[in-house]
Design a protein around this motif. Structure first.
Motif, mmCIF file in Angstrom:
data_model
loop_
_atom_site.group_PDB
_atom_site.id
_atom_site.type_symbol
_atom_site.label_atom_id
_atom_site.label_comp_id
_atom_site.label_asym_id
_atom_site.label_seq_id
_atom_site.Cartn_x
_atom_site.Cartn_y
_atom_site.Cartn_z
ATOM 1 N N MET A 1 -6.707 65.195 165.558
ATOM 2 C CA MET A 1 -6.887 64.807 164.209
ATOM 3 C C MET A 1 -7.582 65.971 163.441
ATOM 4 S SD MET A 1 -10.264 62.536 164.450
ATOM 5 C CE MET A 1 -10.167 61.814 166.331
ATOM 6 N N LYS A 2 -7.440 65.849 162.036
ATOM 7 C CA LYS A 2 -8.117 66.812 161.142
ATOM 8 C C LYS A 2 -9.712 66.668 161.225
ATOM 9 C CE LYS A 2 -4.493 66.902 157.745
ATOM 10 N NZ LYS A 2 -4.122 66.887 156.199
ATOM 11 N N TRP A 3 -10.311 68.031 161.073
ATOM 12 C CA TRP A 3 -11.647 68.258 161.160
ATOM 13 C C TRP A 3 -12.415 67.230 159.996
ATOM 14 C CZ3 TRP A 3 -14.956 71.175 164.217
ATOM 15 C CH2 TRP A 3 -16.046 71.583 163.676
ATOM 16 N N THR A 4 -11.839 67.024 158.885
ATOM 17 C CA THR A 4 -12.652 66.104 157.988
ATOM 18 C C THR A 4 -12.682 64.817 158.474
ATOM 19 O OG1 THR A 4 -10.747 66.354 156.615
ATOM 20 C CG2 THR A 4 -12.461 67.595 156.135
ATOM 21 N N THR A 5 -11.450 64.515 159.133
ATOM 22 C CA THR A 5 -11.090 62.985 159.561
ATOM 23 C C THR A 5 -12.088 62.996 160.962
ATOM 24 O OG1 THR A 5 -9.078 62.972 158.876
ATOM 25 C CG2 THR A 5 -9.678 61.486 160.487
ATOM 26 N N ALA A 6 -12.304 63.659 161.446
ATOM 27 C CA ALA A 6 -13.325 63.755 162.688
ATOM 28 C C ALA A 6 -14.768 63.519 162.211
ATOM 29 C CB ALA A 6 -13.137 64.912 163.563
ATOM 30 N N VAL A 7 -15.050 64.249 161.272
ATOM 31 C CA VAL A 7 -16.434 64.140 160.727
ATOM 32 C C VAL A 7 -16.742 62.686 160.131
ATOM 33 C CG1 VAL A 7 -17.997 64.822 158.929
ATOM 34 C CG2 VAL A 7 -16.816 66.511 160.426
ATOM 35 N N SER A 8 -15.633 62.145 159.450
ATOM 36 C CA SER A 8 -15.742 60.848 158.907
ATOM 37 C C SER A 8 -15.983 59.653 159.880
ATOM 38 C CB SER A 8 -14.501 60.504 158.048
ATOM 39 O OG SER A 8 -13.424 60.381 158.831
ATOM 40 N N LYS A 9 -15.363 59.993 161.050
ATOM 41 C CA LYS A 9 -15.731 58.955 162.131
ATOM 42 C C LYS A 9 -17.194 58.631 162.436
ATOM 43 C CE LYS A 9 -11.395 58.417 162.555
ATOM 44 N NZ LYS A 9 -10.504 57.269 162.208
ATOM 45 N N LEU A 10 -17.826 59.811 161.971
ATOM 46 C CA LEU A 10 -19.237 59.664 162.500
ATOM 47 C C LEU A 10 -19.858 58.372 161.290
ATOM 48 C CD1 LEU A 10 -20.508 63.422 162.788
ATOM 49 C CD2 LEU A 10 -19.684 61.893 164.631
ATOM 50 N N ALA A 11 -19.551 58.423 160.072
ATOM 51 C CA ALA A 11 -19.797 57.505 159.250
ATOM 52 C C ALA A 11 -19.391 56.233 159.807
ATOM 53 C CB ALA A 11 -19.338 57.781 157.868
ATOM 54 N N GLU A 12 -18.129 55.933 160.220
ATOM 55 C CA GLU A 12 -17.681 54.871 160.834
ATOM 56 C C GLU A 12 -18.471 54.191 162.000
ATOM 57 O OE1 GLU A 12 -13.540 54.305 161.442
ATOM 58 O OE2 GLU A 12 -13.132 56.159 160.250
ATOM 59 N N VAL A 13 -19.035 55.154 162.954
ATOM 60 C CA VAL A 13 -19.892 54.854 163.922
ATOM 61 C C VAL A 13 -21.054 54.070 163.548
ATOM 62 C CG1 VAL A 13 -21.353 55.567 165.867
ATOM 63 C CG2 VAL A 13 -19.016 56.266 165.669
ATOM 64 N N ALA A 14 -21.769 55.013 162.259
ATOM 65 C CA ALA A 14 -23.044 54.475 161.595
ATOM 66 C C ALA A 14 -22.903 53.155 161.274
ATOM 67 C CB ALA A 14 -23.524 55.652 160.702
ATOM 68 N N LEU A 126 -22.447 66.592 155.655
ATOM 69 C CA LEU A 126 -21.943 67.733 154.801
ATOM 70 C C LEU A 126 -21.987 68.930 155.651
ATOM 71 C CD1 LEU A 126 -23.892 66.803 151.281
ATOM 72 C CD2 LEU A 126 -21.331 66.791 151.830
ATOM 73 N N GLN A 127 -23.161 69.295 156.419
ATOM 74 C CA GLN A 127 -23.097 70.370 157.099
ATOM 75 C C GLN A 127 -21.892 70.635 157.983
ATOM 76 O OE1 GLN A 127 -27.036 71.754 156.920
ATOM 77 N NE2 GLN A 127 -26.591 73.611 158.379
ATOM 78 N N LEU A 128 -21.847 69.580 158.960
ATOM 79 C CA LEU A 128 -20.850 69.313 159.709
ATOM 80 C C LEU A 128 -19.356 69.836 159.180
ATOM 81 C CD1 LEU A 128 -21.989 66.523 161.956
ATOM 82 C CD2 LEU A 128 -22.161 68.957 162.343
ATOM 83 N N ARG A 129 -19.022 69.130 158.108
ATOM 84 C CA ARG A 129 -17.881 69.218 157.292
ATOM 85 C C ARG A 129 -17.430 70.811 157.086
ATOM 86 N NH1 ARG A 129 -19.144 64.618 154.274
ATOM 87 N NH2 ARG A 129 -18.061 62.727 154.875
ATOM 88 N N SER A 130 -18.599 71.418 156.738
ATOM 89 C CA SER A 130 -18.260 72.911 156.284
ATOM 90 C C SER A 130 -18.333 73.938 157.746
ATOM 91 C CB SER A 130 -19.562 73.325 155.519
ATOM 92 O OG SER A 130 -21.039 73.380 156.142
ATOM 93 N N GLY A 131 -18.552 73.119 158.809
ATOM 94 C CA GLY A 131 -18.659 73.899 160.055
ATOM 95 C C GLY A 131 -19.959 74.773 160.257
ATOM 96 N N ASP A 132 -21.179 74.328 159.792
ATOM 97 C CA ASP A 132 -22.185 74.809 159.890
ATOM 98 C C ASP A 132 -23.274 73.945 160.866
ATOM 99 O OD1 ASP A 132 -21.821 76.997 158.463
ATOM 100 O OD2 ASP A 132 -22.290 75.938 156.860
ATOM 101 N N GLY A 133 -22.701 73.213 161.820
ATOM 102 C CA GLY A 133 -23.301 72.285 162.852
ATOM 103 C C GLY A 133 -24.368 73.072 163.506
#
Length: 204
Positions: A1-14, A126-133
Motif C-alpha cells: 500500500m502507499k505510504w500515506t495510506t499506511a499512515v492513515s491506517k493508524l487513525a483507523e486503529v485509533a 504528520l511527522q510519520l507522513r513526512s518520513g521523520d518518524g
C-alpha cells in the motif's frame, strides 16, 4: 500500500479503539489503553510498504502480561477485534499488557500515537507522513534492560505455550473444528521460539 495510506491506517486503529470503549464490557471483554506504532513507518518515507507487515501497531490493553504473550491473542481477542472493526484491517497488530512496558525486540523503540487519556496524536501522524518518524523514537534500551524485558516476556510466553498446549490436548478429539485451538497453539509456539532466540543472542 502507499505510504500515506499506511499512515492513515493508524487513525483507523485509533478510531476502532475509541469505538470499542463505547460498547458494553461484556461484549468486548477488555479495552485498549494506548496504541504504539513500530516497524517500517518509523523509518524514512518510501513509496510503498508491505500490505501485511508494513503497519505495525502494539496495543496496550488492560490485561496482565500472562494474557498478552507475544504473537498471541488474549481471551476475547477475536471478539474485541470484531467489535472494534479492526479484524480485517491490514495492520500487524500485537496485543501487549498495559501493566508492563510495551516494547521488546519486535516492538522496537515504538512511538505512541493514541491513548484513551489524550486521544489521537495528530502531530505524530504528520511527522510519520513526512518520513521523520525516527526523530520521535526513544533511545534504544541498554543490553541489560533488554535482557530483563525479554526475560519477563519469556515467562509470559512459556505460560501461554503451556496453557494452549493443555487446551489443545484436552480437546483434541472434541467435536468441531480444531483450527482455532491449533492456531492459538501455533501463535504461542512462534512467540516463544522468537523470544528464546532473541534472548539467547544476548547471552548473560
Amino acid at each position: 500500500m502507499k505510504w500515506t495510506t499506511a499512515v492513515s491506517k493508524l487513525a483507523e486503529v485509533a478510531a476502532g479503539c475509541e469505538h470499542a470503549r463505547t460498547l458494553p464490557a461484556g461484549l468486548v471483554g477488555f479495552q485498549a489503553e494506548e496504541a504504539w506504532v513500530f516497524g517500517s513507518l518509523l523509518g524514512p518515507r518510501r513509496e510503498q510498504v508491505d500490505d501485511l507487515t508494513g503497519v505495525g501497531v502494539a496495543l496496550a490493553v488492560d490485561l496482565p502480561e500472562s494474557d498478552c504473550a507475544l504473537f498471541t491473542r488474549p481471551p476475547a481477542g477475536e471478539h474485541w477485534l470484531n467489535a472494534a472493526g479492526l479484524a480485517k484491517l491490514p495492520v500487524r497488530l500485537l496485543f501487549r499488557s498495559g501493566r508492563a512496558p510495551v516494547w521488546n525486540h519486535v516492538v522496537e523503540r515504538p512511538v505512541r500515537f493514541w491513548s484513551h487519556a489524550d486521544g489521537l496524536d495528530h502531530e505524530v501522524l504528520l511527522q510519520l507522513r513526512s518520513g521523520d518518524g525516527e526523530a520521535l523514537r526513544p533511545e534504544a534500551p541498554a543490553p541489560g534492560e533488554l535482557r530483563e524485558r525479554l526475560d519477563r516476556d519469556l515467562a509470559a510466553s512459556l505460560a501461554a505455550l503451556a496453557r494452549t498446549t493443555r487446551a489443545y490436548d484436552e480437546k483434541r478429539w472434541s467435536p468441531g473444528s480444531p483450527k482455532k485451538r491449533g492456531d492459538a497453539l501455533c501463535d504461542a509456539a512462534l512467540g516463544y521460539v522468537d523470544l528464546r532466540a532473541a534472548r539467547d543472542s544476548l547471552g548473560g
